[in-house]
Design a protein around this motif. Structure first.
Motif, PDB file in Angstrom:
ATOM      1  N   ASN A 145      33.653  42.742  34.348  1.00 31.86           N
ATOM      2  CA  ASN A 145      34.780  43.682  34.514  1.00 31.86           C
ATOM      3  C   ASN A 145      35.978  43.224  33.692  1.00 31.86           C
ATOM      4  O   ASN A 145      36.609  44.019  32.991  1.00 31.86           O
ATOM      5  CB  ASN A 145      35.199  43.776  35.985  1.00 31.86           C
ATOM      6  CG  ASN A 145      34.216  44.544  36.833  1.00 31.86           C
ATOM      7  OD1 ASN A 145      33.468  45.383  36.345  1.00 31.86           O
ATOM      8  ND2 ASN A 145      34.208  44.246  38.122  1.00 31.86           N
ATOM      9  N   VAL A 146      36.300  41.941  33.798  1.00 30.40           N
ATOM     10  CA  VAL A 146      37.467  41.404  33.101  1.00 30.40           C
ATOM     11  C   VAL A 146      37.240  41.427  31.593  1.00 30.40           C
ATOM     12  O   VAL A 146      38.136  41.787  30.827  1.00 30.40           O
ATOM     13  CB  VAL A 146      37.804  39.984  33.615  1.00 30.40           C
ATOM     14  CG1 VAL A 146      38.949  39.373  32.825  1.00 30.40           C
ATOM     15  CG2 VAL A 146      38.152  40.027  35.106  1.00 30.40           C
ATOM     16  N   LYS A 147      36.029  41.065  31.150  1.00 28.01           N
ATOM     17  CA  LYS A 147      35.705  41.089  29.713  1.00 28.01           C
ATOM     18  C   LYS A 147      35.873  42.479  29.114  1.00 28.01           C
ATOM     19  O   LYS A 147      36.272  42.629  27.972  1.00 28.01           O
ATOM     20  CB  LYS A 147      34.251  40.654  29.510  1.00 28.01           C
ATOM     21  CG  LYS A 147      34.085  39.308  28.911  1.00 28.01           C
ATOM     22  CD  LYS A 147      32.628  39.049  28.611  1.00 28.01           C
ATOM     23  CE  LYS A 147      32.412  37.568  28.486  1.00 28.01           C
ATOM     24  NZ  LYS A 147      31.021  37.212  28.296  1.00 28.01           N
ATOM     25  N   HIS A 148      35.543  43.485  29.904  1.00 28.64           N
ATOM     26  CA  HIS A 148      35.602  44.872  29.427  1.00 28.64           C
ATOM     27  C   HIS A 148      36.862  45.586  29.923  1.00 28.64           C
ATOM     28  O   HIS A 148      36.847  46.790  30.179  1.00 28.64           O
ATOM     29  CB  HIS A 148      34.341  45.621  29.866  1.00 28.64           C
ATOM     30  CG  HIS A 148      33.098  45.109  29.225  1.00 28.64           C
ATOM     31  ND1 HIS A 148      32.314  44.131  29.798  1.00 28.64           N
ATOM     32  CD2 HIS A 148      32.524  45.400  28.035  1.00 28.64           C
ATOM     33  CE1 HIS A 148      31.297  43.859  29.006  1.00 28.64           C
ATOM     34  NE2 HIS A 148      31.399  44.614  27.927  1.00 28.64           N
ATOM     35  N   TRP A 149      37.950  44.854  30.005  1.00 29.97           N
ATOM     36  CA  TRP A 149      39.197  45.407  30.528  1.00 29.97           C
ATOM     37  C   TRP A 149      39.646  46.656  29.782  1.00 29.97           C
ATOM     38  O   TRP A 149      40.253  47.552  30.362  1.00 29.97           O
ATOM     39  CB  TRP A 149      40.298  44.337  30.502  1.00 29.97           C
ATOM     40  CG  TRP A 149      40.658  43.857  29.130  1.00 29.97           C
ATOM     41  CD1 TRP A 149      40.049  42.863  28.424  1.00 29.97           C
ATOM     42  CD2 TRP A 149      41.694  44.351  28.282  1.00 29.97           C
ATOM     43  NE1 TRP A 149      40.638  42.699  27.198  1.00 29.97           N
ATOM     44  CE2 TRP A 149      41.664  43.604  27.083  1.00 29.97           C
ATOM     45  CE3 TRP A 149      42.657  45.346  28.426  1.00 29.97           C
ATOM     46  CZ2 TRP A 149      42.540  43.830  26.033  1.00 29.97           C
ATOM     47  CZ3 TRP A 149      43.542  45.564  27.382  1.00 29.97           C
ATOM     48  CH2 TRP A 149      43.478  44.805  26.202  1.00 29.97           C
ATOM     49  N   GLN A 150      39.320  46.740  28.491  1.00 26.64           N
ATOM     50  CA  GLN A 150      39.767  47.904  27.713  1.00 26.64           C
ATOM     51  C   GLN A 150      39.098  49.195  28.173  1.00 26.64           C
ATOM     52  O   GLN A 150      39.633  50.279  27.956  1.00 26.64           O
ATOM     53  CB  GLN A 150      39.544  47.658  26.230  1.00 26.64           C
ATOM     54  CG  GLN A 150      40.439  46.556  25.702  1.00 26.64           C
ATOM     55  CD  GLN A 150      40.362  46.394  24.201  1.00 26.64           C
ATOM     56  OE1 GLN A 150      39.757  47.186  23.497  1.00 26.64           O
ATOM     57  NE2 GLN A 150      41.000  45.358  23.689  1.00 26.64           N
ATOM     58  N   ASN A 151      37.943  49.078  28.828  1.00 24.41           N
ATOM     59  CA  ASN A 151      37.265  50.270  29.360  1.00 24.41           C
ATOM     60  C   ASN A 151      38.113  50.991  30.413  1.00 24.41           C
ATOM     61  O   ASN A 151      37.892  52.166  30.674  1.00 24.41           O
ATOM     62  CB  ASN A 151      35.933  49.887  30.019  1.00 24.41           C
ATOM     63  CG  ASN A 151      34.897  49.417  29.036  1.00 24.41           C
ATOM     64  OD1 ASN A 151      35.216  49.048  27.910  1.00 24.41           O
ATOM     65  ND2 ASN A 151      33.647  49.408  29.452  1.00 24.41           N
ATOM     66  N   TYR A 152      39.042  50.286  31.024  1.00 27.75           N
ATOM     67  CA  TYR A 152      39.789  50.837  32.160  1.00 27.75           C
ATOM     68  C   TYR A 152      41.232  51.204  31.796  1.00 27.75           C
ATOM     69  O   TYR A 152      41.985  51.654  32.659  1.00 27.75           O
ATOM     70  CB  TYR A 152      39.784  49.826  33.313  1.00 27.75           C
ATOM     71  CG  TYR A 152      38.383  49.360  33.647  1.00 27.75           C
ATOM     72  CD1 TYR A 152      37.457  50.227  34.217  1.00 27.75           C
ATOM     73  CD2 TYR A 152      37.964  48.063  33.358  1.00 27.75           C
ATOM     74  CE1 TYR A 152      36.162  49.812  34.502  1.00 27.75           C
ATOM     75  CE2 TYR A 152      36.681  47.641  33.637  1.00 27.75           C
ATOM     76  CZ  TYR A 152      35.779  48.523  34.216  1.00 27.75           C
ATOM     77  OH  TYR A 152      34.501  48.111  34.484  1.00 27.75           O
TER      78      TYR A 152
END
Length: 195
Positions: A145-152
């Motif tokens: 989740n944190v690695k893909h923070w840009q998704n949110y």
């Protein structure tokens, strides 16, 4: 602050919904304002915060303020920053740290509070409990989740690990967090917070 929000905070402070399950008794810790632009959703207060009534009044809070690039004065300016944990009261001690947040708080209070905070532009989701509850398409792990923070970003959400000293190993294993994620987070906070 609106009359409805004041009334709602009074109701929360008087909440006894899970009193029988709380080892230190109820002491809801939450801060909200209709003008707040940043919302911090963490887990639940620890014993120190339970005693003081001040959210993030511990080593985790000091690290979180550092991550955000905020002084204590700005961090605790509830006209700008709201703090709404998944569980408002200290849940008790488990085998490996504090117990999970009580499951009653978020369903009972969160939507009512969010409805009174129309100016929130950034929501920090700290830890797995907040991320599981609020991310529409979470990954299997907090790290992902944190690695893909840009998704949110389009949702105005920013997943973060818990800043607890217990997470030192996670931070050592994931140096990209401080190198790649904290600079844009600080920039976003600086753009929203009036100094």
């Amino acid at each position: 602050m609106t009359n409805r929000l004041c009334q709602l905070l009074d109701e929360i402070n008087g909440c006894r919904l899970c009193e029988a399950s709380l080892p230190l008794g109820p002491h809801p810790v939450v801060r909200a304002s209709s003008s707040a632009k940043v919302l911090i959703i963490g887990q639940a207060p620890g014993t120190k915060v339970h005693a003081s009534g001040i959210p993030w009044d511990d080593a985790s809070g000091k690290r979180l303020r550092n991550w955000l690039g905020l002084s204590p004065e700005l961090f605790y300016d509830e006209q700008q920053i709201a703090i709404m944990p998944m569980g408002f009261c200290y849940p008790g001690k488990g085998k490996q740290g504090d117990l999970p947040p009580r499951p009653e708080c978020a369903p009972k209070w969160h939507q009512a509070l969010l409805a009174q905070m129309p100016n929130i532009q950034l929501t920090l989701l700290i830890g797995q409990y907040a991320q599981r509850y609020y991310l529409k398409t979470p990954f299997k792990t907090l790290t992902e989740n944190v690695k893909h923070w840009q998704n949110y970003r389009s949702e105005g959400q920013f997943p973060l690990p818990h800043p607890s000293p217990r997470n030192q190993l996670w931070l050592k294993k994931n140096p990209w967090f401080e190198e790649l994620l904290l600079p844009p987070l600080k920039s976003k906070i600086q753009a929203l917070i009036e100094r």
